[in-house]
Design a protein around this motif. Sequence first.
Motif, PDB file in Angstrom:
ATOM      1  N   TRP A 200       0.827  -1.204   0.000  1.00 54.13           N
ATOM      2  CA  TRP A 200       0.000   0.000   0.000  1.00 54.13           C
ATOM      3  C   TRP A 200       0.861   1.252   0.000  1.00 54.13           C
ATOM      4  O   TRP A 200       0.620   2.195  -0.762  1.00 54.13           O
ATOM      5  N   ILE A 201       1.905   1.274   0.838  1.00 54.79           N
ATOM      6  CA  ILE A 201       2.807   2.422   0.892  1.00 54.79           C
ATOM      7  C   ILE A 201       3.545   2.585  -0.440  1.00 54.79           C
ATOM      8  O   ILE A 201       3.637   3.692  -0.987  1.00 54.79           O
ATOM      9  N   ALA A 202       4.064   1.477  -0.963  1.00 56.93           N
ATOM     10  CA  ALA A 202       4.787   1.532  -2.234  1.00 56.93           C
ATOM     11  C   ALA A 202       3.875   2.046  -3.345  1.00 56.93           C
ATOM     12  O   ALA A 202       4.305   2.805  -4.219  1.00 56.93           O
ATOM     13  N   SER A 203       2.612   1.629  -3.316  1.00 54.48           N
ATOM     14  CA  SER A 203       1.663   2.078  -4.332  1.00 54.48           C
ATOM     15  C   SER A 203       1.427   3.581  -4.250  1.00 54.48           C
ATOM     16  O   SER A 203       1.344   4.272  -5.271  1.00 54.48           O
ATOM     17  N   LYS A 204       1.348   4.109  -3.019  1.00 54.93           N
ATOM     18  CA  LYS A 204       1.162   5.545  -2.843  1.00 54.93           C
ATOM     19  C   LYS A 204       2.354   6.321  -3.393  1.00 54.93           C
ATOM     20  O   LYS A 204       2.201   7.359  -4.047  1.00 54.93           O
ATOM     21  N   PHE A 205       3.572   5.822  -3.134  1.00 59.11           N
ATOM     22  CA  PHE A 205       4.768   6.483  -3.651  1.00 59.11           C
ATOM     23  C   PHE A 205       4.787   6.444  -5.172  1.00 59.11           C
ATOM     24  O   PHE A 205       5.156   7.412  -5.837  1.00 59.11           O
ATOM     25  N   ALA A 206       4.399   5.296  -5.747  1.00 60.47           N
ATOM     26  CA  ALA A 206       4.380   5.157  -7.204  1.00 60.47           C
ATOM     27  C   ALA A 206       3.391   6.135  -7.827  1.00 60.47           C
ATOM     28  O   ALA A 206       3.697   6.803  -8.830  1.00 60.47           O
ATOM     29  N   GLU A 207       2.215   6.241  -7.238  1.00 69.57           N
ATOM     30  CA  GLU A 207       1.197   7.145  -7.774  1.00 69.57           C
ATOM     31  C   GLU A 207       1.669   8.596  -7.743  1.00 69.57           C
ATOM     32  O   GLU A 207       1.381   9.376  -8.658  1.00 69.57           O
ATOM     33  N   THR A 208       2.411   8.957  -6.691  1.00 71.48           N
ATOM     34  CA  THR A 208       2.924  10.323  -6.587  1.00 71.48           C
ATOM     35  C   THR A 208       3.872  10.641  -7.733  1.00 71.48           C
ATOM     36  O   THR A 208       3.959  11.789  -8.192  1.00 71.48           O
ATOM     37  N   MET A 209       4.585   9.629  -8.234  1.00 73.49           N
ATOM     38  CA  MET A 209       5.524   9.809  -9.343  1.00 73.49           C
ATOM     39  C   MET A 209       4.903   9.400 -10.672  1.00 73.49           C
ATOM     40  O   MET A 209       5.602   9.069 -11.628  1.00 73.49           O
ATOM     41  N   GLN A 210       3.570   9.411 -10.724  1.00 71.55           N
ATOM     42  CA  GLN A 210       2.829   9.090 -11.950  1.00 71.55           C
ATOM     43  C   GLN A 210       3.066   7.660 -12.423  1.00 71.55           C
ATOM     44  O   GLN A 210       3.070   7.370 -13.615  1.00 71.55           O
ATOM     45  N   GLY A 211       3.271   6.749 -11.473  1.00 66.74           N
ATOM     46  CA  GLY A 211       3.466   5.341 -11.806  1.00 66.74           C
ATOM     47  C   GLY A 211       2.409   4.473 -11.152  1.00 66.74           C
ATOM     48  O   GLY A 211       1.543   4.959 -10.419  1.00 66.74           O
ATOM     49  N   GLU A 212       2.477   3.192 -11.418  1.00 65.18           N
ATOM     50  CA  GLU A 212       1.532   2.241 -10.825  1.00 65.18           C
ATOM     51  C   GLU A 212       2.206   0.892 -10.669  1.00 65.18           C
ATOM     52  O   GLU A 212       2.919   0.435 -11.572  1.00 65.18           O
ATOM     53  N   LEU A 213       2.005   0.255  -9.516  1.00 60.72           N
ATOM     54  CA  LEU A 213       2.582  -1.058  -9.287  1.00 60.72           C
ATOM     55  C   LEU A 213       1.910  -2.109 -10.167  1.00 60.72           C
ATOM     56  O   LEU A 213       0.703  -2.097 -10.344  1.00 60.72           O
ATOM     57  N   GLN A 214       2.730  -3.006 -10.708  1.00 61.23           N
ATOM     58  CA  GLN A 214       2.244  -4.131 -11.504  1.00 61.23           C
ATOM     59  C   GLN A 214       2.673  -5.431 -10.841  1.00 61.23           C
ATOM     60  O   GLN A 214       3.673  -5.478 -10.122  1.00 61.23           O
ATOM     61  N   PHE A 215       1.950  -6.483 -11.139  1.00 55.68           N
ATOM     62  CA  PHE A 215       2.141  -7.760 -10.441  1.00 55.68           C
ATOM     63  C   PHE A 215       2.269  -8.904 -11.440  1.00 55.68           C
ATOM     64  O   PHE A 215       1.505  -8.993 -12.402  1.00 55.68           O
ATOM     65  N   THR A 216       3.266  -9.768 -11.207  1.00 57.57           N
ATOM     66  CA  THR A 216       3.439 -10.969 -12.021  1.00 57.57           C
ATOM     67  C   THR A 216       3.654 -12.163 -11.107  1.00 57.57           C
ATOM     68  O   THR A 216       4.520 -12.131 -10.234  1.00 57.57           O
ATOM     69  N   ARG A 217       2.876 -13.193 -11.314  1.00 56.59           N
ATOM     70  CA  ARG A 217       3.020 -14.429 -10.537  1.00 56.59           C
ATOM     71  C   ARG A 217       3.728 -15.464 -11.403  1.00 56.59           C
ATOM     72  O   ARG A 217       3.347 -15.690 -12.549  1.00 56.59           O
ATOM     73  N   HIS A 218       4.774 -16.102 -10.853  1.00 58.97           N
ATOM     74  CA  HIS A 218       5.595 -17.028 -11.633  1.00 58.97           C
ATOM     75  C   HIS A 218       5.217 -18.484 -11.357  1.00 58.97           C
ATOM     76  O   HIS A 218       5.005 -18.853 -10.195  1.00 58.97           O
ATOM     77  N   ARG A 219       5.154 -19.261 -12.412  1.00 57.54           N
ATOM     78  CA  ARG A 219       4.822 -20.676 -12.250  1.00 57.54           C
ATOM     79  C   ARG A 219       5.855 -21.408 -11.416  1.00 57.54           C
ATOM     80  O   ARG A 219       5.539 -22.344 -10.677  1.00 57.54           O
TER      81      ARG A 219
END
Length: 238
Positions: A200-219
């Motif tokens: 949640w904190i990382a997402s807030k920081f990303a949004e402030t810098m005009q970014g967004e967290l992405q997620f990848t799950r590995h087999r």
Amino acid sequence: MREGLDQSRACSLPSIYVAAHELKAPLVLMRQLVLELRQAGVSSAQTQTVERLILTVERSLRLVDQLTKTSRLEDGLFETEPLLAETVCKVVADELQPSARQYGQAISVRVSRRAGMVVGHRSLLVALLINLCDNALQHNSLGEKITISAKSSDKGVVFAVRDNGPPMARRQFEAMRTQAGHKALSIASNRPRSSGLGLWIASKFAETMQGELQFTRHRAGGVTVSVLMPYSSQMSLL
């Protein structure tokens, strides 16, 4: 004298921010006491425990500082600047090497030659990646490693942190990314050492810098959390 939280400011903040502020003073005291214990000398059997205590307190202080910082994001005090992607990754890895050693893990850095420079806030970007790495170290098992990477894309540089911990469903990731507090704690049940606040904190920081967290799950196991940062106009000067 312990710095207090202004009464009017405290009333305007959600309880989670007030709690973070109040936790900082006892954590600082705990760090000082543990450092004094190490300086006084302990038996070889106790050394590892003391070092783990120090790392745990330091991690908690980082989390408190980052959480407190999110309460000021709307103040507009976070100006961006050109940042060299390789330098950012190495700063994060260097800071977390002691933690990795204590957890019996390793940190590797992979930066593509074309990654170049990005536009972002130095403190927020470093804190974002440290937060993701902290989570990864908590989830990994003894002998595992986490990988910090940066690679170029059409729109900018993708910074990513991969762990080899327990699986996580995309719906869990999205819920943890957007919610804080007891909801995040319950969502993170399959990763019991997670506070649920990190993403949640990382997402807030990303949004402030005009970014967004992405997620990848590995087999093969583990997950990768990444964020796209825009290129710097000064990239051509390198």
